[in-house]
Structure formats: C-alpha cells, structure tokens
Write a protein that holds these residues in place. Structure first.
Motif, mmCIF file in Angstrom:
data_model
loop_
_atom_site.group_PDB
_atom_site.id
_atom_site.type_symbol
_atom_site.label_atom_id
_atom_site.label_comp_id
_atom_site.label_asym_id
_atom_site.label_seq_id
_atom_site.Cartn_x
_atom_site.Cartn_y
_atom_site.Cartn_z
ATOM 1 N N VAL A 191 0.883 -1.273 -0.076
ATOM 2 C CA VAL A 191 -0.183 -0.021 -0.003
ATOM 3 C C VAL A 191 0.962 1.313 -0.054
ATOM 4 O O VAL A 191 1.724 1.552 0.850
ATOM 5 C CB VAL A 191 -0.896 0.126 1.133
ATOM 6 C CG1 VAL A 191 -1.730 1.435 1.230
ATOM 7 C CG2 VAL A 191 -1.729 -1.095 0.925
ATOM 8 N N GLN A 192 0.762 2.117 -1.038
ATOM 9 C CA GLN A 192 1.508 3.172 -1.045
ATOM 10 C C GLN A 192 0.653 4.567 -0.517
ATOM 11 O O GLN A 192 1.287 5.563 0.002
ATOM 12 C CB GLN A 192 1.725 3.739 -2.337
ATOM 13 C CG GLN A 192 2.818 4.637 -2.874
ATOM 14 C CD GLN A 192 3.251 4.965 -4.287
ATOM 15 O OE1 GLN A 192 2.982 4.170 -5.176
ATOM 16 N NE2 GLN A 192 3.821 5.992 -4.501
ATOM 17 N N TYR A 193 -0.715 4.501 -0.633
ATOM 18 C CA TYR A 193 -1.504 5.748 -0.240
ATOM 19 C C TYR A 193 -2.618 5.400 0.071
ATOM 20 O O TYR A 193 -3.354 4.588 -0.964
ATOM 21 C CB TYR A 193 -1.444 6.621 -1.573
ATOM 22 C CG TYR A 193 -1.887 8.093 -1.208
ATOM 23 C CD1 TYR A 193 -1.165 8.886 -0.283
ATOM 24 C CD2 TYR A 193 -3.286 8.439 -1.780
ATOM 25 C CE1 TYR A 193 -1.718 10.404 -0.028
ATOM 26 C CE2 TYR A 193 -3.531 9.741 -1.497
ATOM 27 C CZ TYR A 193 -2.881 10.651 -0.626
ATOM 28 O OH TYR A 193 -3.287 11.961 -0.260
ATOM 29 N N TYR A 223 -7.050 1.928 -1.347
ATOM 30 C CA TYR A 223 -5.803 1.776 -0.904
ATOM 31 C C TYR A 223 -4.994 1.445 -2.401
ATOM 32 O O TYR A 223 -5.041 0.762 -3.018
ATOM 33 C CB TYR A 223 -5.340 0.530 -0.065
ATOM 34 C CG TYR A 223 -6.306 0.424 1.003
ATOM 35 C CD1 TYR A 223 -6.184 1.273 2.085
ATOM 36 C CD2 TYR A 223 -7.428 -0.530 1.025
ATOM 37 C CE1 TYR A 223 -7.127 1.417 3.387
ATOM 38 C CE2 TYR A 223 -8.427 -0.414 2.232
ATOM 39 C CZ TYR A 223 -8.158 0.626 3.262
ATOM 40 O OH TYR A 223 -9.071 0.652 4.273
ATOM 41 N N GLY A 259 -1.719 1.529 -5.079
ATOM 42 C CA GLY A 259 -0.317 1.012 -5.117
ATOM 43 C C GLY A 259 0.074 0.422 -6.232
ATOM 44 O O GLY A 259 -0.683 0.284 -7.207
ATOM 45 N N SER A 291 -2.721 1.419 6.366
ATOM 46 C CA SER A 291 -1.878 2.539 6.185
ATOM 47 C C SER A 291 -0.684 2.191 5.041
ATOM 48 O O SER A 291 -0.553 1.008 4.710
ATOM 49 C CB SER A 291 -1.454 3.068 7.222
ATOM 50 O OG SER A 291 -0.461 2.218 7.934
ATOM 51 N N ARG A 292 -0.089 3.401 4.763
ATOM 52 C CA ARG A 292 1.103 3.178 3.702
ATOM 53 C C ARG A 292 2.077 2.338 4.491
ATOM 54 O O ARG A 292 2.356 2.300 5.762
ATOM 55 C CB ARG A 292 1.675 4.429 3.513
ATOM 56 C CG ARG A 292 3.224 4.566 2.934
ATOM 57 C CD ARG A 292 3.823 6.003 2.852
ATOM 58 N NE ARG A 292 5.047 5.962 2.244
ATOM 59 C CZ ARG A 292 5.311 5.951 0.961
ATOM 60 N NH1 ARG A 292 4.239 5.908 -0.080
ATOM 61 N NH2 ARG A 292 6.490 5.772 0.215
ATOM 62 N N GLY A 293 2.517 1.505 3.626
ATOM 63 C CA GLY A 293 3.580 0.442 4.070
ATOM 64 C C GLY A 293 3.180 -0.854 4.404
ATOM 65 O O GLY A 293 3.795 -1.953 4.615
ATOM 66 N N THR A 350 7.134 -0.065 0.289
ATOM 67 C CA THR A 350 6.754 1.336 0.716
ATOM 68 C C THR A 350 6.993 1.360 2.318
ATOM 69 O O THR A 350 6.521 2.594 2.973
ATOM 70 C CB THR A 350 5.292 1.506 0.356
ATOM 71 O OG1 THR A 350 4.235 0.354 0.995
ATOM 72 C CG2 THR A 350 5.000 1.381 -1.322
ATOM 73 N N ARG A 351 7.240 0.588 2.974
ATOM 74 C CA ARG A 351 7.496 0.546 4.365
ATOM 75 C C ARG A 351 8.791 0.914 4.789
ATOM 76 O O ARG A 351 9.995 -0.063 4.501
ATOM 77 C CB ARG A 351 7.228 -0.766 5.160
ATOM 78 C CG ARG A 351 7.106 -0.597 6.622
ATOM 79 C CD ARG A 351 6.339 -2.210 7.007
ATOM 80 N NE ARG A 351 6.101 -2.226 8.576
ATOM 81 C CZ ARG A 351 4.934 -1.787 8.893
ATOM 82 N NH1 ARG A 351 4.044 -1.246 8.461
ATOM 83 N NH2 ARG A 351 5.024 -2.008 10.318
#
Length: 474
Positions: free
Chosen positions: A262-264, A279, A281, A335-337, A377-378
């Motif tokens: 997930v990026q955004y 979500y 990505g 969430s992101r990551g 992305t984490r």
C-alpha cells in the motif's frame, strides 16, 4: 489465452509479449562495454545526427581514427579523460521488435557496487570477456553478482575476437570455463550455457532454455553485434541484438503469488462517494481479483477485495506491474507500508531478518549499527545484530565473522527491526524479497539486501557474536 485465475483475457494478451527489456552490461576494465553499447546504438540507428557529430568531434580531438563509439555512453568528464566507465549510464533505445532500457555499468573492481545498482532491476545482463584474457576475476565477480541478484538471463559476450583471428577454439574454451564457473555457483537451473553450434557445444542447452548464452563478437568492428559476422561462419547463433530482441522476459503474473504494498490511502471528500476508502499502489507480483480473500500485514486482519479501480474505472482483476486502487469489504486500519496478500498465501511477518547484502556506501557497516530498513513502501528502524560472514568472490568461500562490511563487500547480516515486516525470500520474489539499509542521520543508502538464503555458494560459518547493544533490539 484465457487466464486460469480470472477467466478473462490474460496479462500476456493485453500487451505485446516482449515490449520492454531492461538489461545491464558488465565486465572487466577495457573489455569494451561502452564500445559495445555504442555499437548497438549506432548500428540500430538509435543515435541522433547531432550526437554522432559530437562523438566524431570528440574523437578527432583525442586523435582517434573514426568515431569512438564508447563516448556515446561515457558522459562524465572524468570518464572521458581516464577512458573508463565510472557511473552507471542509462540509455533508452528501440527497434521495431522491442524497447530497451540499458544500464552501462563500470568494470573496475572499485565500482562493483555500481554494477549491483544497474543489475538490480535488470532482466538480462551482458557480461563481456576479452578474448585475449579469457575469464578473469572481474568476470567471476560479475557472474556471481548476477546470480546473487537473480538476473533471469546472461549473455556471455566474448569480445575482441578480431584480435585472436576469430579463432573458434578460443571462444569455445572461454565458454566452457565460464560454464564451469556458473555451475559452481550452485543456483538450480542456472548452469546451462548455450554456445549455439560452436565448438565444444555438444549437449549444451538451446538459447531459449539456457540461463546464459555465449556469443563471439567484435564490438569495434561490429561482428555479431547487430549484423552477423562474415569472419565467424563457424558460429550459427544469434547476434547480440537478435538475442536481446527475442529472449523471453515477460513472465505470466498468474504464476506468482500476489503481493500489493500500500502506497497511499485515498479518502475523497465528495458527495458522490462519501464512504469511499481505497488503497492505492502497484501490484508487486501475481494477480488480484474482485472477491478474493486477502490479509493485511503486519496486522494479520483478513477481508475480501470488494472492488479494484484502474485509472478511475472498475475492473475485475489487476496484475503486476499495474498501479491500481483496492477497495476492501471491511473497514480495516490500513496505512502506507502495509502489505495486502492472498489469505491462503501470505508471507510470515517477522522482526528478525537474515539476509545477504551488498554494501554500497563508503562508511562501513558494523555490528550494533542503527539503521533504517526500507522494504517496498514501508520504512522501519532496525539494528545490525550480527555479520556472520563475508563472501570471497574469487573462490566463493565464506570468510567468517568479518566484523564489518566495507564498500563493495557482499556478506550475510542478521537484523532486528522495531516493527514486523512481511518479507518474502529473495529467491521467490525480487521485489518483495529485497530491501535497503539507510543511514538515519543523512539518508545515505548503505546496503542493498536480499532476504533469506539468496546466495548459497560455499560453506558459511555463523556464530553468536553480540555487538554492544544489539541484543537490546532496535
């Protein structure tokens, strides 16, 4: 072909089956990498007139007879003055059959880390060998790095054949020696070398089946680079460009397990979609479809994909490397990551990471160092608990307990992260099995890492060797 997962047209039907190839060049100093790249660009008509004019002018200034095609890639002033490649030079060109992204990497041992950078995303690596010198230390080093990075295909380009009178036995001996070294790397399925009908090739694999294809060339004269050589009628295989145009690189995403970092998180404030939560990505691997049970990591909470949006339109499925937005049936804290994966094929979240790494920074990596670990992305805090061994590429032996890793070193590390990570083994996924270690003080990239047993040549000795406050966690 219809996808066995989605029942819809498969990914290979939506795009040309070899539309883009990312490849890198490697080899020892003065083996002719930049000349080969220049020859590819020149003979494939991928050089603009003003570029060629500038190269011809620079060549005359240096007293070279004819254009020095290496100058098409060696763009730094220091590179032109020293006659070597220092930085990774990226070039983009195309033929009617395929588009290419090329990374021309340095050959000097001092810049091995640059080769790692160029080959990390490559689907093919061209390893050059000077026909007069044969397989040397840097040849073995670059082959080992390519194996470590799981580059799917290798071209062994035996260059400067014009300086050995285009002798077939010279080429055959070099290909045989390289084949023996590749076999010693111990990577399953990566020991087949195709020599396409040249001497000593009895029983060798076909180019389509081989991890490595050997091609005799003269980059300076253009033999077997873009056009077949009239001087080597004993060779019946493809030219370098022909092999680059036809080597199979597009894998069916349906064969891989799905992974979605997930990026955004998208929450539009509009009357039309008051409860929209998506979500966004890029699908890292595999195929995701509407109605599929998934799990969100590292929390471990499960849900079902309620919808997939691509470019604002709903679709039934998405596959790597598409960028999409997923909508889940349940209102979860995502969430992101976070990583979304199939509920029945999810990686295990862990805070203890064992990996093979290539150290790329001038600052050494030592036991006890506190770093940032970036995975997809984490980004999380981590500490280096142990450095069990360093790989000696000359003989593929493991040097136990080196104490630290310096620039260009390849070794094993054990890390402890502050938060759980959903890591795959690098052998299973180059995307979700790789990570970076970053200096938290200034953001410098320290190390490129590959989770799990990414390289297993030679015995490794590891022992508990705590360093300072490494035992206390990140």
């Amino acid at each position: 072909m219809t996808s066995i997962i989605t029942g819809q047209p498969g990914p290979t039907e939506r795009a040309p089956a070899a539309s883009l190839l990312r490849f890198a060049t490697a080899g020892s100093v003065d083996d002719g990498k930049s000349t080969l790249v220049g020859r590819l660009l020149h003979d494939s008509k991928s050089v603009l007139a003003d570029q060629l004019e500038a190269v011809e002018h620079a060549s005359r200034h240096r007293g070279t007879e004819g254009p020095d095609l290496a100058l098409l890639t060696d763009g730094l002033r220091a590179e032109r003055e020293q006659g070597i490649t220092i930085d990774v030079a990226y070039r983009y060109f195309a033929t009617p059959r395929r588009r290419f992204i090329l990374a021309d990497t340095p050959g000097h041992v001092q810049y091995t880390r640059n080769m790692v950078t160029g080959a990390s995303t490559a689907e093919l690596a061209v390893v050059l060998v000077d026909a007069r010198n044969g397989v040397v230390e840097q040849t073995r080093r670059h082959a080992a790095v390519a194996a470590l990075l799981r580059v799917p295909h290798i071209v062994l380009a035996v260059n400067k054949m014009d300086l050995v009178d285009y002798a077939e036995p010279v080429f055959a001996a070099i290909a045989e020696e390289f084949s023996a070294y590749v076999a010693s790397l111990g990577i399953p399925g990566w020991s087949a070398v195709s020599t396409s009908g040249a001497a000593g090739s009895a029983g060798s694999a076909s180019p389509a089946d081989a991890w490595c294809t050997a091609i005799p060339i003269s980059a300076l004269a253009g033999d077997n680079v873009v056009t077949p050589s009239a001087n080597m009628d004993w060779y019946g295989g493809p030219t370098v460009l022909e092999h680059l145009e036809t080597v199979p690189v597009v894998a069916d995403p349906a064969r891989d397990v799905a992974r979605f970092p997930v990026q955004y998180v998208i929450r539009p404030q509009s009357a039309e979609h008051p409860d929209y939560r998506g979500y966004a990505g890029q699908v890292a691997s595999g195929v995701l479809r509407v109605g599929q049970p998934v799990v969100v990591l590292p929390s471990g909470r499960e849900s079902v994909i309620e919808g997939i949006d691509a470019l604002g339109d709903p679709v039934d499925a998405a596959w790597a490397p598409q960028s999409v937005t997923l909508r889940l049936a349940d209102d979860l804290d995502v969430s992101r990551g976070d990583l979304i994966a199939p509920a029945d094929a999810a990686p295990t979240s862990t805070q203890d990471v064992a990996a093979t790494v290539c150290h790329v920074a001038d600052r050494p990596l030592r036991v006890g160092d506190r770093v940032l670990l970036k995975h997809t992305t984490r980004t999380v805090k981590a500490i280096v608990k142990d450095i069990p061994s360093r790989l000696t590429l000359d003989d593929l032996s493991q040097h136990p307990a080196p104490g630290e890793l310096v620039a260009n070193d390849i070794g094993r590390v054990v890390l402890r992260t502050a938060q759980p990570l959903a890591l795959d083994a690098y052998a299973a996924s180059r995307r979700t099995g790789s990570f970076l270690l970053i200096d938290p003080a200034d953001g410098t990239t320290l190390t490129a890492g590959m989770a799990g047993e990414a390289f297993a040549a030679g015995p490794a000795e590891s022992g508990a060797r705590p360093g300072g406050d490494a035992e206390r966690g990140a």
